[in-house]
Design an enzyme around this catalytic site. Sequence first.
Site, mmCIF file in Angstrom:
data_model
loop_
_atom_site.group_PDB
_atom_site.id
_atom_site.type_symbol
_atom_site.label_atom_id
_atom_site.label_comp_id
_atom_site.label_asym_id
_atom_site.label_seq_id
_atom_site.Cartn_x
_atom_site.Cartn_y
_atom_site.Cartn_z
ATOM 1 N N GLU A 171 1.125 -1.195 -0.261
ATOM 2 C CA GLU A 171 -0.128 -0.300 -0.075
ATOM 3 C C GLU A 171 0.798 1.172 0.346
ATOM 4 O O GLU A 171 0.894 2.222 1.063
ATOM 5 C CB GLU A 171 -0.906 0.067 1.155
ATOM 6 C CG GLU A 171 -2.281 -1.211 1.265
ATOM 7 C CD GLU A 171 -2.700 -1.258 2.433
ATOM 8 O OE1 GLU A 171 -2.511 -0.207 3.193
ATOM 9 O OE2 GLU A 171 -3.719 -2.207 2.160
ATOM 10 N N GLU A 351 -5.097 -9.171 0.881
ATOM 11 C CA GLU A 351 -5.845 -8.942 1.881
ATOM 12 C C GLU A 351 -7.360 -8.488 2.328
ATOM 13 O O GLU A 351 -7.617 -7.686 1.170
ATOM 14 C CB GLU A 351 -4.913 -6.910 2.463
ATOM 15 C CG GLU A 351 -3.374 -7.741 3.914
ATOM 16 C CD GLU A 351 -3.629 -5.957 3.762
ATOM 17 O OE1 GLU A 351 -4.314 -5.175 4.105
ATOM 18 O OE2 GLU A 351 -2.043 -5.814 4.045
HETATM 19 C C1 FCB Z 1 -4.202 -2.290 5.959
HETATM 20 C C2 FCB Z 1 -3.055 -2.612 6.076
HETATM 21 C C3 FCB Z 1 -2.767 -3.815 7.327
HETATM 22 C C4 FCB Z 1 -3.977 -3.846 7.665
HETATM 23 C C5 FCB Z 1 -5.326 -3.672 7.358
HETATM 24 C C6 FCB Z 1 -6.449 -3.659 8.784
HETATM 25 O O1 FCB Z 1 -4.336 -1.516 4.618
HETATM 26 O O2 FCB Z 1 -2.175 -2.822 5.087
HETATM 27 O O3 FCB Z 1 -1.756 -3.860 7.742
HETATM 28 O O4 FCB Z 1 -3.419 -2.372 8.577
HETATM 29 O O5 FCB Z 1 -5.253 -2.777 6.335
#
Ligand code: FCB
Length: 445
Positions: A171, A351
């Site tokens: 990110e 994620e």
């Molecule tokens: C993302 C991050 C990760 C975690 C999630 C909930 O933005 O990459 O580290 O904090 O959110």
Amino acid sequence: MPGSELPSTAKLRPDFIWGVSTSSFQIEGATKEDGRGPSVWDIYCQNGEIKNGDTGDIACDHYHRYREDVALMKRLGVQAYRFSVAWPRILPRGQGSANEPALSFYDRLIDELLAAGIEPWLCLYHWDLPQALEDLGGWMNRQSSAWFADYTRLVATRYGDRVKRFATFNEPSIFSLFGRSLGKRDRSSEDNLHRTIHHVNLAHGAAVDVLREKVAGASIGCIHNYQPCRPSSGNEADTTAAARLDAYWNKAFPDPQCRGEYPPLMRPAIEPHMQSGDLARICRPVDWFGLNHYSPVYVKAQPASMLGFDFGTKPANVPLTPIEWPIDPDAFAETLLTIHQRYGLPIYVLENGYGNFDSLDETGAVIDTKRIEFLRVYIGAMNAAASGGVDVRGYFIWSLLDNFEWESGYSIRFGLIYVDYPSLRRTPKSSFGWYADLIKTARQR
Ligand code: FCB
């Protein structure tokens, strides 16, 4: 349990990969052990910027308990584990001589994973920049891409015989924007934001080159957050603000990295930091697009803010998670389609998950039905996107364990495994068993 039935995975590829994700600062702890240097996050914590004064000092103590954690992953049945290497652990000052005890920690972790039949997915940078480099200007310094290339060379040379999946950054738009324009750590000018964006892109390109050179058979990508940016109202100012956020939040990194161009509305601001040949340095061939996605984002115009936007109100009819993130599986399917069409790369969802205030019940269990429902509808949406032709090849849940959450510390829990922080005892939640069943069923097809 109603709502906990398994979603269809019939349209996913036979070689689809199911995994879980974590990151170094959020789980490792042992911040002062074996010669680790401080990261910018140790300093934010020391400065009391995190809820309840929480720090990463102990976190989940994964540094000492990684064997137990890998055994839990094996029980879960995941095929892959995404983790990050802490740059300040292996290079305590960010550059210079390497720290052997820390290098050997990741050797042990990787070997443990491979012995358990779990493929390591190594992310080079999940936000824990060595403070010594921040003191030299961090990503605002154009030298940062050379520092990052040297660090990548060390990682690639040491682990590239056993690790083939590499992500350069997690990110990049979130740490650039929150570090340099939005939020509490706002301490710099617009110029520094654009400088940071461009230098992180250069560092990505440099790292891809190093990985290709050093790791035979490397499979490389970058991990981007990508969320539909929706105006909070129908007025024109909010619509313009949403388009601006879309450029900065979603496109500032994948566009130059995968298409060789910045979004048009950012170009004039990037131009002063651009040198001849930079776009070719950034746009190096990658193998996949790493996607982190949780929800759409609602935006309003905010003329007083640096970039003219701010987060707006969410529509009253959109369901929210306990931490008030919109639950919108259609937005996930839409995002998968957008990325497929715009970048034409295989997608790994690296994620997705559900933040909650879980607690142990009187029997010592964590019955997280709402998380299961969330995962069920999101995985269902991914299956629908695949049936519409999106090339999605893997799905990793955030996160294996409850852990240190940026800004919120330990108050929010994303894990499939509950961590009792005083004792550090791990208790798999109901979602753990549900995900294990899903993986087993999906892989039997
Ligand atoms: C993302 C991050 C990760 C975690 C999630 C909930 O933005 O990459 O580290 O904090 O959110």
